[in-house]
Scaffold this motif. Structure first.
Motif, PDB file in Angstrom:
ATOM      1  N   LYS A  99      -1.817  12.501  -5.012  1.00  0.00           N
ATOM      2  CA  LYS A  99      -0.593  12.519  -4.199  1.00  0.00           C
ATOM      3  C   LYS A  99      -0.723  11.545  -3.023  1.00  0.00           C
ATOM      4  CE  LYS A  99       2.430  15.777  -1.834  1.00  0.00           C
ATOM      5  NZ  LYS A  99       2.630  17.186  -1.445  1.00  0.00           N
ATOM      6  N   GLY A 100      -1.896  11.535  -2.390  1.00  0.00           N
ATOM      7  CA  GLY A 100      -2.141  10.606  -1.294  1.00  0.00           C
ATOM      8  C   GLY A 100      -2.113   9.161  -1.747  1.00  0.00           C
ATOM      9  N   LEU A 101      -2.690   8.883  -2.913  1.00  0.00           N
ATOM     10  CA  LEU A 101      -2.666   7.519  -3.449  1.00  0.00           C
ATOM     11  C   LEU A 101      -1.246   7.073  -3.762  1.00  0.00           C
ATOM     12  CD1 LEU A 101      -5.828   7.679  -5.680  1.00  0.00           C
ATOM     13  CD2 LEU A 101      -5.456   6.094  -3.783  1.00  0.00           C
ATOM     14  N   ARG A 102      -0.447   8.005  -4.300  1.00  0.00           N
ATOM     15  CA  ARG A 102       0.967   7.663  -4.555  1.00  0.00           C
ATOM     16  C   ARG A 102       1.684   7.331  -3.253  1.00  0.00           C
ATOM     17  NH1 ARG A 102       1.588  12.527  -8.265  1.00  0.00           N
ATOM     18  NH2 ARG A 102       0.876  11.709 -10.253  1.00  0.00           N
ATOM     19  N   ALA A 103       1.373   8.074  -2.195  1.00  0.00           N
ATOM     20  CA  ALA A 103       2.014   7.821  -0.902  1.00  0.00           C
ATOM     21  C   ALA A 103       1.645   6.441  -0.363  1.00  0.00           C
ATOM     22  CB  ALA A 103       1.623   8.901   0.102  1.00  0.00           C
ATOM     23  N   LEU A 104       0.417   6.014  -0.629  1.00  0.00           N
ATOM     24  CA  LEU A 104      -0.013   4.699  -0.164  1.00  0.00           C
ATOM     25  C   LEU A 104       0.438   3.571  -1.087  1.00  0.00           C
ATOM     26  CD1 LEU A 104      -3.649   5.330   1.097  1.00  0.00           C
ATOM     27  CD2 LEU A 104      -1.653   4.735   2.462  1.00  0.00           C
ATOM     28  N   ALA A 105       0.825   3.919  -2.301  1.00  0.00           N
ATOM     29  CA  ALA A 105       1.235   2.890  -3.259  1.00  0.00           C
ATOM     30  C   ALA A 105       2.431   2.114  -2.710  1.00  0.00           C
ATOM     31  CB  ALA A 105       1.593   3.524  -4.593  1.00  0.00           C
ATOM     32  N   GLY A 106       2.353   0.840  -2.837  1.00  0.00           N
ATOM     33  CA  GLY A 106       3.458   0.009  -2.402  1.00  0.00           C
ATOM     34  C   GLY A 106       3.462  -0.267  -0.906  1.00  0.00           C
ATOM     35  N   VAL A 107       2.463   0.227  -0.176  1.00  0.00           N
ATOM     36  CA  VAL A 107       2.389  -0.061   1.256  1.00  0.00           C
ATOM     37  C   VAL A 107       2.168  -1.559   1.420  1.00  0.00           C
ATOM     38  CG1 VAL A 107       0.960   0.221   3.325  1.00  0.00           C
ATOM     39  CG2 VAL A 107       1.545   2.202   1.925  1.00  0.00           C
ATOM     40  N   ARG A 108       2.959  -2.140   2.227  1.00  0.00           N
ATOM     41  CA  ARG A 108       2.815  -3.573   2.498  1.00  0.00           C
ATOM     42  C   ARG A 108       2.429  -3.752   3.948  1.00  0.00           C
ATOM     43  NH1 ARG A 108       4.459  -6.270  -1.797  1.00  0.00           N
ATOM     44  NH2 ARG A 108       5.993  -5.340  -3.160  1.00  0.00           N
ATOM     45  N   ILE A 109       1.423  -4.566   4.165  1.00  0.00           N
ATOM     46  CA  ILE A 109       0.923  -4.798   5.508  1.00  0.00           C
ATOM     47  C   ILE A 109       1.371  -6.187   5.926  1.00  0.00           C
ATOM     48  CG2 ILE A 109      -1.165  -4.942   6.899  1.00  0.00           C
ATOM     49  CD1 ILE A 109      -2.371  -3.047   4.641  1.00  0.00           C
ATOM     50  N   ARG A 110       2.123  -6.231   6.987  1.00  0.00           N
ATOM     51  CA  ARG A 110       2.735  -7.485   7.417  1.00  0.00           C
ATOM     52  C   ARG A 110       2.015  -8.079   8.621  1.00  0.00           C
ATOM     53  NH1 ARG A 110       7.485  -8.433   4.964  1.00  0.00           N
ATOM     54  NH2 ARG A 110       8.415  -6.674   3.891  1.00  0.00           N
ATOM     55  N   MET A 111       1.962  -9.396   8.617  1.00  0.00           N
ATOM     56  CA  MET A 111       1.541 -10.144   9.793  1.00  0.00           C
ATOM     57  C   MET A 111       2.689 -11.101  10.058  1.00  0.00           C
ATOM     58  SD  MET A 111      -2.499 -10.919   9.258  1.00  0.00           S
ATOM     59  CE  MET A 111      -2.662 -11.586  10.899  1.00  0.00           C
ATOM     60  N   GLY A 112       3.480 -10.751  11.043  1.00  0.00           N
ATOM     61  CA  GLY A 112       4.686 -11.516  11.281  1.00  0.00           C
ATOM     62  C   GLY A 112       5.644 -11.296  10.129  1.00  0.00           C
ATOM     63  N   ARG A 113       6.121 -12.370   9.523  1.00  0.00           N
ATOM     64  CA  ARG A 113       7.048 -12.264   8.392  1.00  0.00           C
ATOM     65  C   ARG A 113       6.346 -12.285   7.042  1.00  0.00           C
ATOM     66  NH1 ARG A 113      11.916 -16.217  10.315  1.00  0.00           N
ATOM     67  NH2 ARG A 113      12.371 -15.069  12.207  1.00  0.00           N
TER      68      ARG A 113
END
Length: 135
Positions: A99-113
């Motif tokens: 469940k935790g892995l699903r929550a993190l799935a698709g997380v995008r980490i941005r630096m500026g744009r």
């Protein structure tokens, strides 16, 4: 190797943390602990010992250093994924870890744009990967 004697305040703080960890293990609320002090008083040594204590008690831990130059999500997400993968191998924790892995799935980490990392979780294989340098 010389090991300096443990300070009384360190012994008391380790006791407080052990109690908090046991409360968390039992599903009960626990108090947070914040350590502050001048450089060289032993905060990192104490944290490392607390981590060893927790792991000896079978508690999963994650070590994170958070320099001001990096975003906290960029530091935490990959470390959390590794911890969740370890937890997914424990029968009692498998469902919560997935469940935790699903929550993190698709997380995008941005630096500026620009997106620099994305976490992808495959439900079929129960694997994740961190893709760097995405546009």
């Amino acid at each position: 190797m010389f090991k300096p004697p443990e300070r009384a305040s360190h012994v008391e703080l380790r006791k407080i943390v052990r109690i908090a960890l046991e409360r968390i293990r039992l599903g009960r609320p626990a108090r947070s602990v914040i350590m502050v002090g001048l450089r060289g008083v032993g905060k990192t040594v104490l944290l490392n010992q607390m981590q060893r204590d927790a792991e000896a008690a079978g508690i999963q831990t994650v070590y994170v250093e958070a320099p001001e130059s990096r975003s906290l999500p960029a530091i935490l997400a990959p470390k959390l994924c590794v911890a969740l993968i370890r937890m997914s191998r424990i029968d009692a924790a498998k469902e919560a870890a997935i469940k935790g892995l699903r929550a993190l799935a698709g997380v995008r980490i941005r630096m500026g744009r620009r997106v620099v990392e994305a976490i992808i979780f495959s439900q079929r294989s129960a694997r994740f990967q961190v893709c760097s340098g995405l546009q």
